[in-house]
Motif scaffolding. Structure first.
Motif, PDB file in Angstrom:
ATOM      1  N   SER A  47       1.145  -1.487   4.021  1.00 27.61           N
ATOM      2  CA  SER A  47       0.617  -2.831   4.259  1.00 27.61           C
ATOM      3  C   SER A  47       0.687  -3.697   2.995  1.00 27.61           C
ATOM      4  CB  SER A  47      -0.839  -2.728   4.724  1.00 27.61           C
ATOM      5  OG  SER A  47      -1.463  -3.985   4.634  1.00 27.61           O
ATOM      6  N   GLN A  85      -6.939   2.521   1.227  1.00 26.91           N
ATOM      7  CA  GLN A  85      -6.356   3.059  -0.013  1.00 26.91           C
ATOM      8  C   GLN A  85      -6.712   2.126  -1.176  1.00 26.91           C
ATOM      9  OE1 GLN A  85      -4.826   5.380  -1.517  1.00 26.91           O
ATOM     10  NE2 GLN A  85      -3.123   4.680  -2.767  1.00 26.91           N
ATOM     11  N   CYS A 103       0.846  -1.192   0.000  1.00 32.45           N
ATOM     12  CA  CYS A 103       0.000   0.000   0.000  1.00 32.45           C
ATOM     13  C   CYS A 103       0.882   1.243   0.000  1.00 32.45           C
ATOM     14  CB  CYS A 103      -0.907  -0.004   1.230  1.00 32.45           C
ATOM     15  SG  CYS A 103      -1.772   1.549   1.466  1.00 32.45           S
ATOM     16  N   CYS A 130       0.079   3.203   3.578  1.00 31.91           N
ATOM     17  CA  CYS A 130       0.466   2.711   4.911  1.00 31.91           C
ATOM     18  C   CYS A 130       1.504   1.593   4.861  1.00 31.91           C
ATOM     19  CB  CYS A 130      -0.780   2.260   5.691  1.00 31.91           C
ATOM     20  SG  CYS A 130      -1.418   0.653   5.179  1.00 31.91           S
ATOM     21  N   CYS A 150      -6.508  -1.565   0.022  1.00 33.14           N
ATOM     22  CA  CYS A 150      -5.706  -1.919   1.187  1.00 33.14           C
ATOM     23  C   CYS A 150      -6.659  -2.281   2.324  1.00 33.14           C
ATOM     24  CB  CYS A 150      -4.811  -0.747   1.590  1.00 33.14           C
ATOM     25  SG  CYS A 150      -3.970  -1.050   3.156  1.00 33.14           S
ATOM     26  N   CYS A 204      -5.981   0.368   5.423  1.00 31.23           N
ATOM     27  CA  CYS A 204      -6.271   1.813   5.459  1.00 31.23           C
ATOM     28  C   CYS A 204      -7.269   2.272   4.400  1.00 31.23           C
ATOM     29  CB  CYS A 204      -4.969   2.611   5.343  1.00 31.23           C
ATOM     30  SG  CYS A 204      -4.313   2.732   3.669  1.00 31.23           S
TER      31      CYS A 204
HETATM   32 ZN    ZN Z   1      -2.852   0.964   3.407  1.00 32.86          ZN
END
Ligand code: ZN
Ligand code: TYD
Length: 412
Positions: free
Chosen positions: A16, A58, A11, A14, A53, A56
């Motif tokens: 991830s 996204q 991501c 963040c 994501c 978060c």
């Molecule tokens: Zn994220």
């Protein structure tokens, strides 16, 4: 040979790795890579798919095409239509009064031909444009708007500070979705903004994409599709604070963001309301994205079936506006030159070329009256009103417009 693209497996907001794919538009050519007639090699295609994501919210593309390839034959043109000029004049007025920019430095990232900076300068700000397209930077400089021909970065931000001082306002319109390395952007902002400084940006809004089934705005140049929740996370993780958002109608639905240093600006009711709206929509959940993906398939089938019905009746169909989004639409819907005879477009550099993937010829707008196709498919639906208004004669002679989204329909 170096890879032409990379898979984005993290991501961008963040970091991830919990990315869940909810939409695939197949392998698609680059939406702005218009082709010279007679080009023997097939138009290169790259995966076009969206992931969310899970940490978060996204939303982003699965791949990042190398910029040298993405922008190789890119003929930059100022897209400043009269409605956009008006939009930027109003934005300049809003910035001037809200942030008292008279006598302060205002920097714009992706400043085009200076369309926003000109009214800001007229209202007393010291302005500096940063514009990667050489021809646009030259136009701006010739018109007296100082513009550096460069990509924005942390090191460029430091150079600006040395030469010009810190900025009260940094603006970036329709830039953030194109940036792969958002850390470098935010570090640049941190270096450039003064203590009370504000970053003002416009980005396409994920909620509009989902609500209005605007899947055609998905193409390789648009790396990110932002929600407020994701944007808040993005800035908070990097020492900045999103304090205001407002929805705008340009480009089929945008968000205007205001970002400052934490605690320096009160969080607005607009921000709270939009966050509440996102939480009501359960944007963290998978359901809205699954629903969107289902509606995309419905939209594709409806357009294909309308076009095929009309073709069976012997009707002739043209495209109106060789927009990048039109190329995503045509390629995903599998419509090519046996269905769409030609695409009219007002942009001189696109005329005489072929649309990527479909290889439909792009021709001047005069063809609409010269050839009088029975139907004109509005590929540039964001300009529908202006296009319909100026084509009264085409309609008077029996021509009809087709709106492709959210579900294809012939306009009355
Ligand atoms: Zn994220
Ligand atoms: P644009 O709005 O820039 O969309 P995208 O970002 O998807 O490329 O593209 C609009 C296209 O439509 C552009 O190529 C110019 C064309 N156009 C016309 O041909 N006639 C018109 O009257 C208008 C408003 C646009």
């Amino acid at each position: 040979m170096r890879e032409t693209y990379r898979v984005a497996d993290r991501c961008r907001v963040c970091g991830s790795a919990h990315l869940w794919q909810f939409l695939s538009l197949g392998d698609s050519p680059l939406a702005n890579a218009f082709v010279r007639p007679g080009t023997p090699t097939p138009d290169p295609r790259y995966p076009l798919a969206l992931v969310k994501c899970e940490d978060c919210t996204q939303v982003q593309l699965t791949v990042v095409v190398r910029p040298e390839i993405l922008f190789r034959d890119y003929a930059y043109a100022s897209s400043a239509s009269s409605s956009m000029i008006e939009h930027f004049r109003a934005m300049a007025g809003a910035i001037t009064s809200r942030y008292a920019t008279r006598g302060t430095l205002v920097v714009e990232i992706g400043s085009n031909d200076g369309v926003l900076l000109r009214p800001l300068a007229a209202a007393g700000a010291r302005v500096l444009g940063v514009e990667p397209a050489e021809n646009l930077a030259a136009v701006a400089n010739a018109a007296g708007v100082e513009t550096w021909n460069a990509f924005f970065s942390l090191s460029l931000a430091r150079r600006i500070v040395v030469e010009k001082g810190q900025a009260r306002v940094v603006v970036a319109n329709n830039v953030m979705a194109h940036i792969d390395d958002l850390d470098d952007l935010t570090q640049g902002l941190n270096a450039l903004l003064d203590g009370d400084g504000v970053f003002v940006a416009e980005v396409p809004y994920l909620v509009e994409l989902l609500d209005r089934v605007e899947f055609d705005t998905v193409y390789h140049e648009h790396l990110s599709y932002f929600s407020i929740s994701a944007l808040r996370t993005l800035f908070a993780r990097r020492g900045l604070e999103l304090f205001d958002v407002k929805r705008e109608t340009v480009h089929g639905g945008s968000l205007r963001l205001h970002v400052g240093r934490p605690g320096r600006h009160p969080l607005t009711a607009g921000l709270t309301a939009t966050l509440e709206d996102e939480s009501r929509r359960e944007m963290h959940d998978r359901v809205p994205y699954q629903e969107f993906a289902r509606r995309v398939v419905v939209a594709r089938d409806a357009l294909r079936s309308l076009v095929h019905t009309l073709r069976t009746q012997g009707k002739r169909i043209a495209g109106y506006g060789a927009a990048a989004k039109g190329n995503t639409l045509l390629n995903y819907c599998g419509l090519a030159s046996d269905d769409i005879e030609f695409i009219v477009d007002s942009t001189p550099y696109k005329q005489g070329l072929l649309a990527p993937g479909t290889r439909i010829p792009v021709v001047p707008e005069s063809w609409i009256l010269d050839r009088q196709p029975d139907y004109a498919l509005l590929l540039a639906w964001n300009h529908a009103e202006a296009i319909v208004r100026k084509n009264a004669e085409y309609v008077r002679r029996g021509g009809r417009f087709i709106l492709p989204l959210p579900v294809a329909r012939v306009m009355d």
